[in-house]
Scaffold this motif. Structure first.
Motif, mmCIF file in Angstrom:
data_model
loop_
_atom_site.group_PDB
_atom_site.id
_atom_site.type_symbol
_atom_site.label_atom_id
_atom_site.label_comp_id
_atom_site.label_asym_id
_atom_site.label_seq_id
_atom_site.Cartn_x
_atom_site.Cartn_y
_atom_site.Cartn_z
ATOM 1 N N LYS A 40 0.832 -1.200 0.000
ATOM 2 C CA LYS A 40 0.000 0.000 0.000
ATOM 3 C C LYS A 40 0.870 1.254 0.000
ATOM 4 O O LYS A 40 0.647 2.185 -0.751
ATOM 5 C CB LYS A 40 -0.881 0.000 1.263
ATOM 6 C CG LYS A 40 -2.369 -0.028 0.966
ATOM 7 C CD LYS A 40 -3.150 0.271 2.222
ATOM 8 C CE LYS A 40 -4.030 -0.904 2.611
ATOM 9 N NZ LYS A 40 -4.578 -0.768 3.964
ATOM 10 N N TRP A 41 1.887 1.224 0.854
ATOM 11 C CA TRP A 41 2.790 2.382 0.972
ATOM 12 C C TRP A 41 3.463 2.676 -0.365
ATOM 13 O O TRP A 41 3.484 3.810 -0.834
ATOM 14 C CB TRP A 41 3.842 2.095 2.060
ATOM 15 C CG TRP A 41 4.700 3.278 2.368
ATOM 16 C CD1 TRP A 41 4.481 4.236 3.319
ATOM 17 C CD2 TRP A 41 5.920 3.645 1.702
ATOM 18 N NE1 TRP A 41 5.472 5.171 3.280
ATOM 19 C CE2 TRP A 41 6.371 4.833 2.296
ATOM 20 C CE3 TRP A 41 6.663 3.092 0.664
ATOM 21 C CZ2 TRP A 41 7.539 5.479 1.898
ATOM 22 C CZ3 TRP A 41 7.828 3.739 0.254
ATOM 23 C CH2 TRP A 41 8.258 4.919 0.869
ATOM 24 N N ALA A 42 3.994 1.609 -0.988
ATOM 25 C CA ALA A 42 4.838 1.809 -2.172
ATOM 26 C C ALA A 42 4.048 2.042 -3.449
ATOM 27 O O ALA A 42 4.606 2.522 -4.426
ATOM 28 C CB ALA A 42 5.764 0.608 -2.353
ATOM 29 N N ASN A 43 2.777 1.702 -3.455
ATOM 30 C CA ASN A 43 1.978 1.915 -4.660
ATOM 31 C C ASN A 43 1.447 3.341 -4.772
ATOM 32 O O ASN A 43 0.909 3.720 -5.810
ATOM 33 C CB ASN A 43 0.826 0.907 -4.733
ATOM 34 C CG ASN A 43 1.248 -0.374 -5.447
ATOM 35 O OD1 ASN A 43 1.771 -0.332 -6.558
ATOM 36 N ND2 ASN A 43 1.065 -1.508 -4.792
ATOM 37 N N LYS A 85 0.732 0.905 -12.760
ATOM 38 C CA LYS A 85 0.033 1.584 -11.665
ATOM 39 C C LYS A 85 -0.678 0.583 -10.737
ATOM 40 O O LYS A 85 -1.459 -0.238 -11.198
ATOM 41 C CB LYS A 85 -0.980 2.557 -12.254
ATOM 42 C CG LYS A 85 -1.272 3.755 -11.387
ATOM 43 C CD LYS A 85 -2.104 4.778 -12.186
ATOM 44 C CE LYS A 85 -2.935 5.665 -11.303
ATOM 45 N NZ LYS A 85 -2.303 6.528 -10.394
ATOM 46 N N GLY A 86 -0.362 0.668 -9.458
ATOM 47 C CA GLY A 86 -1.027 -0.177 -8.468
ATOM 48 C C GLY A 86 -0.564 -1.620 -8.446
ATOM 49 O O GLY A 86 -1.075 -2.431 -7.671
ATOM 50 N N LYS A 87 0.439 -1.968 -9.279
ATOM 51 C CA LYS A 87 0.841 -3.372 -9.394
ATOM 52 C C LYS A 87 2.150 -3.701 -8.673
ATOM 53 O O LYS A 87 2.648 -4.810 -8.772
ATOM 54 C CB LYS A 87 0.984 -3.747 -10.885
ATOM 55 C CG LYS A 87 -0.323 -3.768 -11.653
ATOM 56 C CD LYS A 87 -1.100 -5.047 -11.353
ATOM 57 C CE LYS A 87 -2.540 -5.005 -11.826
ATOM 58 N NZ LYS A 87 -2.680 -4.922 -13.265
ATOM 59 N N TRP A 88 2.727 -2.722 -7.991
ATOM 60 C CA TRP A 88 3.990 -2.996 -7.303
ATOM 61 C C TRP A 88 3.764 -4.009 -6.182
ATOM 62 O O TRP A 88 2.793 -3.913 -5.442
ATOM 63 C CB TRP A 88 4.571 -1.704 -6.709
ATOM 64 C CG TRP A 88 5.964 -1.870 -6.199
ATOM 65 C CD1 TRP A 88 7.117 -1.657 -6.900
ATOM 66 C CD2 TRP A 88 6.361 -2.260 -4.875
ATOM 67 N NE1 TRP A 88 8.211 -1.903 -6.099
ATOM 68 C CE2 TRP A 88 7.777 -2.289 -4.850
ATOM 69 C CE3 TRP A 88 5.678 -2.613 -3.710
ATOM 70 C CZ2 TRP A 88 8.511 -2.633 -3.718
ATOM 71 C CZ3 TRP A 88 6.411 -2.960 -2.586
ATOM 72 C CH2 TRP A 88 7.799 -2.968 -2.596
ATOM 73 N N GLN A 89 4.673 -4.978 -6.085
ATOM 74 C CA GLN A 89 4.554 -5.973 -5.009
ATOM 75 C C GLN A 89 5.875 -6.151 -4.280
ATOM 76 O O GLN A 89 6.917 -6.258 -4.917
ATOM 77 C CB GLN A 89 4.139 -7.321 -5.591
ATOM 78 C CG GLN A 89 2.669 -7.394 -5.915
ATOM 79 C CD GLN A 89 2.244 -8.785 -6.319
ATOM 80 O OE1 GLN A 89 3.085 -9.666 -6.511
ATOM 81 N NE2 GLN A 89 0.961 -8.986 -6.460
ATOM 82 N N VAL A 90 5.801 -6.210 -2.954
ATOM 83 C CA VAL A 90 7.012 -6.347 -2.139
ATOM 84 C C VAL A 90 7.679 -7.707 -2.370
ATOM 85 O O VAL A 90 8.873 -7.865 -2.185
ATOM 86 C CB VAL A 90 6.703 -6.101 -0.647
ATOM 87 C CG1 VAL A 90 5.902 -7.238 -0.044
ATOM 88 C CG2 VAL A 90 7.990 -5.881 0.137
ATOM 89 N N LEU A 91 6.872 -8.680 -2.784
ATOM 90 C CA LEU A 91 7.412 -10.006 -3.071
ATOM 91 C C LEU A 91 6.888 -10.455 -4.423
ATOM 92 O O LEU A 91 5.684 -10.494 -4.631
ATOM 93 C CB LEU A 91 6.951 -10.996 -1.987
ATOM 94 C CG LEU A 91 7.378 -12.443 -2.196
ATOM 95 C CD1 LEU A 91 8.881 -12.587 -2.017
ATOM 96 C CD2 LEU A 91 6.662 -13.359 -1.206
ATOM 97 N N ASN A 92 7.814 -10.759 -5.335
ATOM 98 C CA ASN A 92 7.377 -11.280 -6.633
ATOM 99 C C ASN A 92 7.018 -12.746 -6.438
ATOM 100 O O ASN A 92 7.882 -13.623 -6.423
ATOM 101 C CB ASN A 92 8.467 -11.111 -7.687
ATOM 102 C CG ASN A 92 7.944 -11.397 -9.079
ATOM 103 O OD1 ASN A 92 7.082 -12.259 -9.268
ATOM 104 N ND2 ASN A 92 8.458 -10.677 -10.056
#
Ligand SMILES: *[C@@H]1O[C@H](CO)[C@@H](O)[C@H](O)[C@H]1NC(C)=O
Ligand SMILES: *[C@@H]1O[C@H](CO)[C@@H](O)[C@H](O)[C@H]1NC(C)=O
Ligand SMILES: *[C@@H]1O[C@H](CO)[C@@H](O)[C@H](O)[C@H]1NC(C)=O
Ligand SMILES: *[C@@H]1O[C@H](CO)[C@@H](O)[C@H](O)[C@H]1NC(C)=O
Length: 404
Positions: free
Chosen positions: A278-281, A298-305
């Motif tokens: 949430k923070w990084a998106n 947009k909105g698709k960043w994930q801390v773990l792939n």
């Protein structure tokens, strides 16, 4: 390509920016087609003299932002309201820390070619080596600091090889020559057989399985709980008892509540990862970090792939090849170097348990330099430590006692 490295941070609650970390990309590969994103924080003590630690997360595919915000890094992210506070126990109090999103597809790292997205342990080793030398070329003032390569969890399988290749690169005269001193592994995956095979024994020591199940398991499975012959029905039955006893246990810390998708409100890995996502998106965060436009959907960043994440017995996927089976040969070669190793395990970790590490150490003819004894933190036993040596190689092994 623009090369603007920014010193920045942004508070999740207020959106205000502060000078905390240097964030930037370094290009690796023939045409620098793979752009690796990093977070660099100077030691708050004595950055000119303190150790310099290259540190990567597990997974594979967990972003450096995970360390920055919820682990041993400088900040603590509140899962409730996304505000940040300083972490009083950050490693940056004693060391210069470099957290890297290793490989394209992890965190903010990306590739400009198709080829660059195809990842493996071997690619990770090669790119980490190129990355660290390039970082030092850009920041020569850290060349004289003692350098350590460090990783958590899954990284245990790659860090020894990275370290070994850096030593060998130095010996070949690769520039710049690094002041490499050793490596640090936290709760590492060491060997895709021995680490997982040690879980059965650990479950027994932790009273998760009974004397009876344990003894029957040794007998039925011949002490091999990984490469099990499925035709052996009695072994399968023993493993079924083990599964039944451990399937609702939190593997990372057996004292913590078990959590999965169905109970996301618990303070567990799921909740932390969601908060970081949430923070990084948010746009304000990506702007502060100087993330290049268009590299992250947009909105698709994930801390773990999650497409890379490794579980016991997993096969290669199109995204990632798990092509280093064991770190043992690399540790063994490191014993001929001028090298200090620190390996430690949480004593209630059942993902990659201490029993497997102990098994590896016992299989090598080390000299015990300081026998197993408790160490103290604020007058309480913090855990246990033992030191070994061989020529110019020293290994400190410690357990970390989990407190309630
Ligand atoms: C955010 O939540 C934390 C608890 O996680 C609390 O201590 C803090 O006061 C809250 N901050 C704001 C600005 O609401
Ligand atoms: C995970 O990595 C693959 C490449 O290996 C990439 O195609 C994909 O976009 C990545 N996923 C996320 C969420 O970044
Ligand atoms: C891995 O591949 C082998 C051979 O194709 C297969 O038998 C096995 O079930 C696969 N394992 C997993 C965890 O998918
Ligand atoms: C150990 O290190 C010292 C000092 O760097 C060096 O002189 C010596 O040759 C090394 N010994 C071995 C066995 O590598």
């Amino acid at each position: 390509m623009e090369m603007v490295c920014r010193r920045t941070w942004v508070d999740g609650g207020q959106g205000s920016q502060v000078d905390l970390a240097m964030v930037c990309y370094i290009g690796v590969g023939k045409k620098e087609e793979v752009q690796l994103f990093y977070y660099f924080i100077e030691s708050s003590q004595n950055p000119e003299k303190d150790p310099f630690i290259f540190h990567i997360c597990g997974g594979p595919g967990a972003s450096g932002l995970l360390v920055m915000l919820v682990d041993t890094g400088p900040l603590i992210l509140s899962a409730d309201n996304l505000t940040l506070t300083l972490n009083p126990d950050s490693w940056t109090k004693v060391a210069n820390m470099l957290f890297v999103d290793m490989l394209a597809g992890n965190g903010f790292s990306y590739s400009e070619t198709e080829e660059g997205w195809r990842n493996s342990d071997t690619v990770l080793v090669a790119e980490a080596n190129e990355f660290i030398r390039k970082f030092m070329i850009d920041h020569p003032k850290f060349l004289s600091n003692p350098l350590y390569m460090s990783g958590i969890s899954y990284s245990g399988i790659v860090i020894p090889k990275i370290t070994l290749e850096l030593y060998e690169g130095n010996e070949r005269g690769e520039q710049p020559i690094l002041n490499l001193q050793g490596y640090i592994l936290s709760s590492p995956l060491m060997d895709r057989f021995m680490t997982f095979n040690s879980k059965f024994e650990t479950a027994y020591r932790m009273t998760l399985i009974s004397d009876y199940i344990y003894k029957l398991g040794i007998h039925n499975c011949n002490a091999n709980y990984v490469d099990t012959n499925l035709a052996n029905g009695v072994c399968a039955k023993s493993l079924q008892s083990y599964e039944e006893c451990t399937s609702h246990i939190n593997m990372n810390n057996i004292l913590e509540a078990y959590c999965d998708q169905s109970n996301p409100n618990l303070d567990c890995e799921e909740a932390c990862n969601k908060a970081v996502n949430k923070w990084a998106n948010r746009e304000v965060a990506q702007q502060a970090l100087n993330v290049r436009q268009g590299t992250i959907e947009k909105g698709k960043w994930q801390v773990l792939n999650t497409t890379w994440r490794y579980n016991q017995g997993m096969n290669d996927t199109i995204y990632y090849s798990y092509d280093i089976f064991s770190s043992f040969p690399h540790h063994k070669k490191l014993r001929t170097k001028n090298c200090r190793a620190l390996i430690f395990n949480g004593d209630h970790d059942l993902s990659f348990p201490y029993v497997g590490v102990e098994g590896w150490i016992a299989s090598i003819d080390f000299k015990v330099e300081a026998p197993w004894k408790p160490y103290y933190v604020q007058d309480q036993v913090g855990g246990y430590e033992i030191k070994y040596s061989l020529n110019n190689y020293t290994l400190a092994y410690a357990t970390v006692k989990i407190r309630p």
